[in-house]
Design a protein around this motif. Structure first.
Motif, short mmCIF file in Angstrom:
data_model
loop_
_atom_site.label_atom_id
_atom_site.label_comp_id
_atom_site.label_asym_id
_atom_site.label_seq_id
_atom_site.Cartn_x
_atom_site.Cartn_y
_atom_site.Cartn_z
N MET A 59 0.82 -1.22 0.00
CA MET A 59 0.00 0.00 0.00
C MET A 59 0.85 1.27 0.00
N THR A 60 2.04 1.19 0.59
CA THR A 60 2.91 2.37 0.65
C THR A 60 3.96 2.38 -0.45
N GLY A 61 4.03 1.32 -1.23
CA GLY A 61 5.02 1.26 -2.30
C GLY A 61 6.44 1.07 -1.82
N LYS A 62 6.61 0.53 -0.63
CA LYS A 62 7.94 0.29 -0.08
C LYS A 62 8.28 -1.21 -0.16
N GLU A 63 9.54 -1.52 0.01
CA GLU A 63 9.98 -2.91 -0.14
C GLU A 63 9.52 -3.81 1.01
N ALA A 64 9.45 -3.24 2.20
CA ALA A 64 9.17 -4.07 3.37
C ALA A 64 8.49 -3.24 4.45
N ALA A 65 8.00 -3.94 5.48
CA ALA A 65 7.31 -3.26 6.57
C ALA A 65 7.52 -4.03 7.86
N LEU A 66 7.28 -3.36 8.97
CA LEU A 66 7.45 -3.95 10.30
C LEU A 66 6.31 -3.50 11.20
N ASN A 75 8.16 5.85 14.92
CA ASN A 75 8.97 7.04 14.67
C ASN A 75 10.37 6.91 15.27
N GLN A 76 10.44 6.46 16.52
CA GLN A 76 11.73 6.42 17.19
C GLN A 76 12.63 5.32 16.62
N VAL A 77 12.06 4.23 16.21
CA VAL A 77 12.85 3.20 15.53
C VAL A 77 13.40 3.76 14.22
N ALA A 78 12.56 4.48 13.49
CA ALA A 78 13.00 5.06 12.22
C ALA A 78 14.16 6.02 12.43
N VAL A 221 2.54 0.56 11.78
CA VAL A 221 3.41 -0.14 10.84
C VAL A 221 4.46 0.83 10.34
N LEU A 222 5.70 0.37 10.29
CA LEU A 222 6.83 1.14 9.77
C LEU A 222 7.25 0.51 8.45
N CYS A 223 7.37 1.34 7.41
CA CYS A 223 7.67 0.84 6.07
C CYS A 223 8.91 1.51 5.51
N GLY A 224 9.66 0.77 4.70
CA GLY A 224 10.86 1.31 4.07
C GLY A 224 11.53 0.26 3.21
N SER A 225 12.80 0.45 2.94
CA SER A 225 13.55 -0.51 2.14
C SER A 225 13.82 -1.79 2.93
N GLN A 230 15.37 -4.31 8.10
CA GLN A 230 16.24 -5.21 8.85
C GLN A 230 16.86 -4.50 10.04
N SER A 231 17.29 -3.26 9.84
CA SER A 231 17.82 -2.47 10.94
C SER A 231 16.71 -2.15 11.94
N ALA A 232 15.50 -1.84 11.43
CA ALA A 232 14.37 -1.52 12.31
C ALA A 232 13.99 -2.71 13.18
N LEU A 233 14.12 -3.91 12.64
CA LEU A 233 13.82 -5.13 13.41
C LEU A 233 14.71 -5.22 14.64
N THR A 234 15.98 -4.89 14.47
CA THR A 234 16.91 -4.90 15.60
C THR A 234 16.53 -3.84 16.62
N TRP A 235 16.20 -2.63 16.14
CA TRP A 235 15.84 -1.56 17.07
C TRP A 235 14.52 -1.84 17.78
N ARG A 236 13.58 -2.45 17.07
CA ARG A 236 12.32 -2.82 17.73
C ARG A 236 12.60 -3.78 18.88
N LYS A 237 13.43 -4.77 18.65
CA LYS A 237 13.79 -5.74 19.69
C LYS A 237 14.50 -5.03 20.85
N ARG A 238 15.41 -4.13 20.52
CA ARG A 238 16.18 -3.41 21.53
C ARG A 238 15.27 -2.58 22.44
N LEU A 239 14.18 -2.07 21.88
CA LEU A 239 13.26 -1.24 22.65
C LEU A 239 12.16 -2.06 23.34
N GLY A 240 12.26 -3.36 23.28
CA GLY A 240 11.27 -4.21 23.95
C GLY A 240 10.03 -4.43 23.13
N GLY A 241 10.11 -4.18 21.82
CA GLY A 241 8.92 -4.30 20.98
C GLY A 241 8.75 -5.63 20.29
#
Length: 357
Positions: A59-66, A75-78, A221-225, A230-241
């Motif tokens: 829907m956002t035209g991005k490669e992936a989402a989290l 926002n903070q993960v981004a 939902v966070l969307c991007g390349s 992949q980087s967002a996945l690490t930050w989500r985990k780091r923040l307890g998400g």
């Protein structure tokens, strides 16, 4: 199934206009939660979460989402993904990222935040360019521009794609990334009559809320390349998400994206109806330029608190973003009956206040 949760608030005695986050799940959402296929999302195998992420990316035209727990987390993960500690970011001076995320850019990403004025959330591209700093021995380098669409504190106002096109040109000239706080981006796309993909095409990343206007109980939902996510996945985990059988929540998100976007036009229509009903009342003023989506900012000639107290006694709940301002937010649980109840309550209070004076 017990469907009492689907009774419009106007029939339950309360018209809750505090925010579009106060909605209750629809019957279809409850059904989807009960029948959702589940796995362990931390292990990457929750099929309903994966489906929500795939639909969001498309829907956002991005490669992936989290899938994340909130817009603030998105926002903070981004920011953490886009900047290095000590980098400078540019945000509008009343942006949600600055106002309502408890200093997250400084604490989580370690970013220096520079702010810009705007006209109802839309910044001047020339001013953006003038505030970009080059990294030197003395100064942090500006690496990220953040935009909010629709703009919360401006009253749900829209940043047009013509403006974001200009932002993109500035960003490309100076090597900046661009992040969209699109908490209510579907309100913007519906009001403009363009797809979400068109609305966000200029941005490297975008976060949007499923629980603002779209009726889900939880989630963004966070969307991007692919690399960014992949980087967002690490930050989500780091923040307890990292959530486990979060497909229960993602199931609601899928219902939101498939059934709740087009109906936002009803919220926009009802916001204008309330604004028309209040516009001529003594003690109140409407800034019509700001009535663009599902919010109304009502200016009061005196303090707004007496209005809020009187409204609550009549079953109308609202918030005051400033001492002399009332914010009303339309959503799926406020129907046409609720709109008329709201207008009538304001009319009665205005008459009472006029008589008292």
């Amino acid at each position: 199934m017990n469907t009492s949760h689907n009774i419009p608030e106007s029939q339950s005695g309360i018209v809750d206009l505090r925010s579009d986050t106060v909605t209750r799940p629809t019957a279809e959402m409850y059904e989807a939660m009960m029948s959702a296929r589940l796995g362990d999302d931390v292990l990457g195998d929750d099929p309903t979460v994966l489906e929500l992420e795939a639909v969001s990316a498309q829907m956002t035209g991005k490669e992936a989402a989290l899938f994340v727990s909130s817009g603030t987390m998105g926002n903070q993960v981004a920011l953490a993904c886009h900047v290095s500690r000590g980098d400078s970011i540019l945000v509008e001076e009343e942006a949600h990222i600055l106002y309502y995320e408890v200093g997250g850019p400084a604490i989580i990403a370690g970013a220096v935040t520079a702010t810009l004025p705007s006209k109802m959330g839309t910044m001047d591209p020339n001013q953006i360019e003038s505030r970009i700093m080059k990294r030197t021995f003395h100064t942090p380098g500006t690496t990220l521009l953040c935009v909010e669409n629709t703009h919360n504190r401006a009253g749900g106002t829209i940043i047009a794609d013509a403006a974001t096109n200009e932002y993109r040109k500035v960003a490309d000239r100076h090597g900046l990334k661009m992040h969209l706080d699109g908490a209510r981006m579907f309100n913007a796309s519906v009001a403009l009559g363009i797809s979400a993909k068109e609305l966000v095409r200029d941005f490297d990343s975008v976060s949007f809320c499923l629980s603002k206007g779209l009726g889900s109980p939880v989630g963004s939902v966070l969307c991007g390349s692919n690399e960014f996510i992949q980087s967002a996945l690490t930050w989500r985990k780091r923040l307890g998400g990292g959530m486990r059988q979060s497909g229960i929540l993602a199931a609601c998100g899928l219902v939101s994206l498939r059934t709740m976007v087009d109906r936002l036009v009803d919220d926009h229509r009802r916001a204008k109806e309330i604004a028309h009903g209040l516009d001529s009342l003594a003690g109140l003023a409407i800034d019509w330029e700001r009535v663009q989506t599902n919010m109304i900012l009502v200016q009061t000639s005196g303090l707004s608190e007496p209005w809020l107290v009187s409204l609550k006694k009549k079953g109308i709940w609202a918030l005051a973003p400033a001492p002399d301002r009332i914010r009303l937010v339309l959503h799926k649980d406020v129907d046409d009956v609720g709109v008329q109840r709201t207008i009538s309550a304001f009319q009665e209070i205005s008459a009472d206040f006029s008589t008292a004076v």
